[in-house]
Scaffold this motif. Structure first.
Motif, short mmCIF file in Angstrom:
data_model
loop_
_atom_site.label_atom_id
_atom_site.label_comp_id
_atom_site.label_asym_id
_atom_site.label_seq_id
_atom_site.Cartn_x
_atom_site.Cartn_y
_atom_site.Cartn_z
N LEU A 9 22.58 5.16 21.45
CA LEU A 9 21.97 5.22 22.82
C LEU A 9 20.63 5.53 22.59
CD1 LEU A 9 24.38 5.83 25.64
CD2 LEU A 9 23.94 3.80 24.60
N PRO A 10 19.31 5.16 23.11
CA PRO A 10 18.09 5.55 23.03
C PRO A 10 17.98 7.05 23.72
CG PRO A 10 17.97 3.84 24.48
CD PRO A 10 19.59 3.78 24.11
N PRO A 11 17.15 7.67 23.25
CA PRO A 11 16.62 8.98 23.82
C PRO A 11 16.45 8.91 25.40
CG PRO A 11 15.28 8.87 22.09
CD PRO A 11 15.90 7.27 22.26
N ASN A 12 16.92 9.64 26.20
CA ASN A 12 17.03 9.39 27.68
C ASN A 12 17.61 8.49 28.33
OD1 ASN A 12 14.91 11.63 27.62
ND2 ASN A 12 13.19 10.04 27.01
N ALA A 13 18.67 7.95 27.80
CA ALA A 13 19.41 6.82 28.40
C ALA A 13 20.47 7.75 29.26
CB ALA A 13 20.37 6.18 27.22
N ARG A 14 21.07 6.87 30.36
CA ARG A 14 21.86 7.48 31.10
C ARG A 14 23.24 6.57 31.03
NH1 ARG A 14 20.77 11.00 35.17
NH2 ARG A 14 23.07 10.98 35.29
#
Ligand SMILES: C[S@@+](CC[C@H](N)C(=O)[O-])C[C@H]1O[C@@H](n2cnc3c(N)ncnc32)[C@H](O)[C@@H]1O
Length: 381
Positions: free
Chosen positions: A284-289
């Motif tokens: 998942l990319p950075p800052n994904a929730r």
């Protein structure tokens, strides 16, 4: 339909619907059939949708073209990751149909530069990573290899989301020489390296200032693009999609969300072949929730068996389903039907939009976070 006397009038692509190039296959065919380039190079082949349209045109029109397709066949941050199935299938298709004049180079674009003389390429198609930096780099390193008066094709010139920057480089190129932009699909730029030497047949009309002829050409290709999309939609409806090259692989698309909405630009994906059990790992990319994560399968009416799904960082599991009760906590929605199974999460895909919803993870995710799955895809008997 607009009636124009072009070679693609009777073109039946062997390979279509497996990438983002379906809208431009008829143009690719005419370009090679009419220009008869001695040397054509493609940067970014993937499953070969564009590349094999060039090859099919070269074969059927005896254009005498030497074709090279270059790719690492490892994927990139925009194309997504994919497994070895892609290279195996592309190699086999090339060997079976085009081996006498087509070579696949499994290499980075940079390392392949030494294979080509300065100003030796007649048609260069650039379709690699679509960030502005990558496109600028590829253009700077490869344009010297294109002969003056040769044709550059740039894919995805119309996409302004997902971190694509091809459009910025395209706007600059358009100032430097004559060009045409196809607006269908993600957009295709056609650009002639200066000087503007005369081009054969319809290509001269296409690259002329806007006039009735190039407007009619654009309509012709749009109508063929629409017909291709309708053909694919019909294949989904009648089930014959199972017998197309599209059916040889499955795309797993993970939508990450902070507010329950799921947008294309907030998704990452991977593609797998259908030989046996697969272990898939999608970062998942950075800052994904993950509030929540939705997992879609783009797969031609197959049956999918999942043994485990985990959402994990190196030091912790955020979600883990490895037992039947855990797997049963995953919701299935859209075009999919749960099938009975004592151990596995098993379901049948019934259309284009099957969705799995994992339980919402309300805490912040500490990077890097991976979605890991062990699964098997089978074509129905
Ligand atoms: C958008 S896809 C190509 C799509 C293809 N033209 C089609 O018709 O479907 C981009 C491909 O470029 C490859 N790629 C990206 N950057 C690369 C690089 N620097 N060197 C080699 N291959 C690269 C990726 O592996 C991926 O397969």
């Amino acid at each position: 339909m607009v009636q124009l006397d072009l070679p693609s009038h009777h073109f039946e692509p062997r390979l279509y619907g497996v990438g983002a190039w379906t809208s431009h296959l008829h143009f690719a065919y005419d370009l090679v059939a009419v220009m008869k380039p001695a040397l054509l190079v493609e940067l970014g082949v993937d499953r070969g949708e564009s590349y094999f349209a060039f090859c099919q045109a070269a074969l059927e029109n005896k254009s005498g073209t030497r074709c090279f397709g270059i790719d690492t066949w490892r994927g990139d941050e925009h194309a997504g990751g994919y497994d070895e199935t892609t290279f195996a299938q592309v190699s086999e298709h090339n060997r079976d149909n085009y081996e006498s004049f087509s070579t696949l180079l499994r290499s980075s674009f940079d390392s392949a530069l030494t294979h080509f003389e300065k100003e030796s390429i007649d048609v260069l198609h650039l379709d690699g990573l679509h960030t502005e930096t990558a496109v600028r780099h590829d253009i700077e390193s490869w344009l010297p290899k294109l002969r003056p008066g040769g044709i550059l094709l740039l894919h995805d010139v119309g996409v302004r989301s997902k971190g694509f920057g091809v459009w910025k480089v395209w706007a600059e190129l358009q100032q430097q020489s004559r060009s045409w932009t196809f607006a269908d699909g993600p957009g295709l730029g056609v650009w002639q390296k200066p000087p503007s030497a005369p081009l054969p047949g319809f290509l001269e009309e296409l690259l002329a200032p806007p006039n009735e002829s190039n407007a009619a050409l654009a309509r012709y290709y749009t109508e063929h693009a629409t017909a291709m999309q309708e053909k694919i939609a019909q294949q989904w409806r009648d089930g014959s999609i199972r017998n197309t090259p599209f059916a040889q692989q499955t795309i797993i698309q993970v939508f990450h969300s902070s507010d329950g909405s799921h947008r294309e630009e907030n998704s990452v994906y991977a593609r797998i072949g259908h030989e046996g059990w697969k272990d898939v790992r999608i970062e998942l990319p950075p800052n994904a929730r993950a509030a929540p994560l939705r997992i879609d399968f783009v797969s031609a009416l197959t049956t999918i068996e999942i043994e485990s799904i985990r959402v994990r960082a190196p030091d912790r599991d955020y979600f883990s389903a490895t037992t039947k009760p855990d797997l049963d906590s995953i919701q299935l929605r859209g075009d999919a039907e749960r099938l009975p199974d004592a151990k596995l999460f098993r379901f049948k895909i019934t259309g284009i939009d099957p969705q799995l919803y994992l339980p919402s993870i309300e805490t912040e995710l500490h990077e890097p976070v991976f979605v890991e799955m062990r699964l098997r895809v089978s074509a129905p008997a």
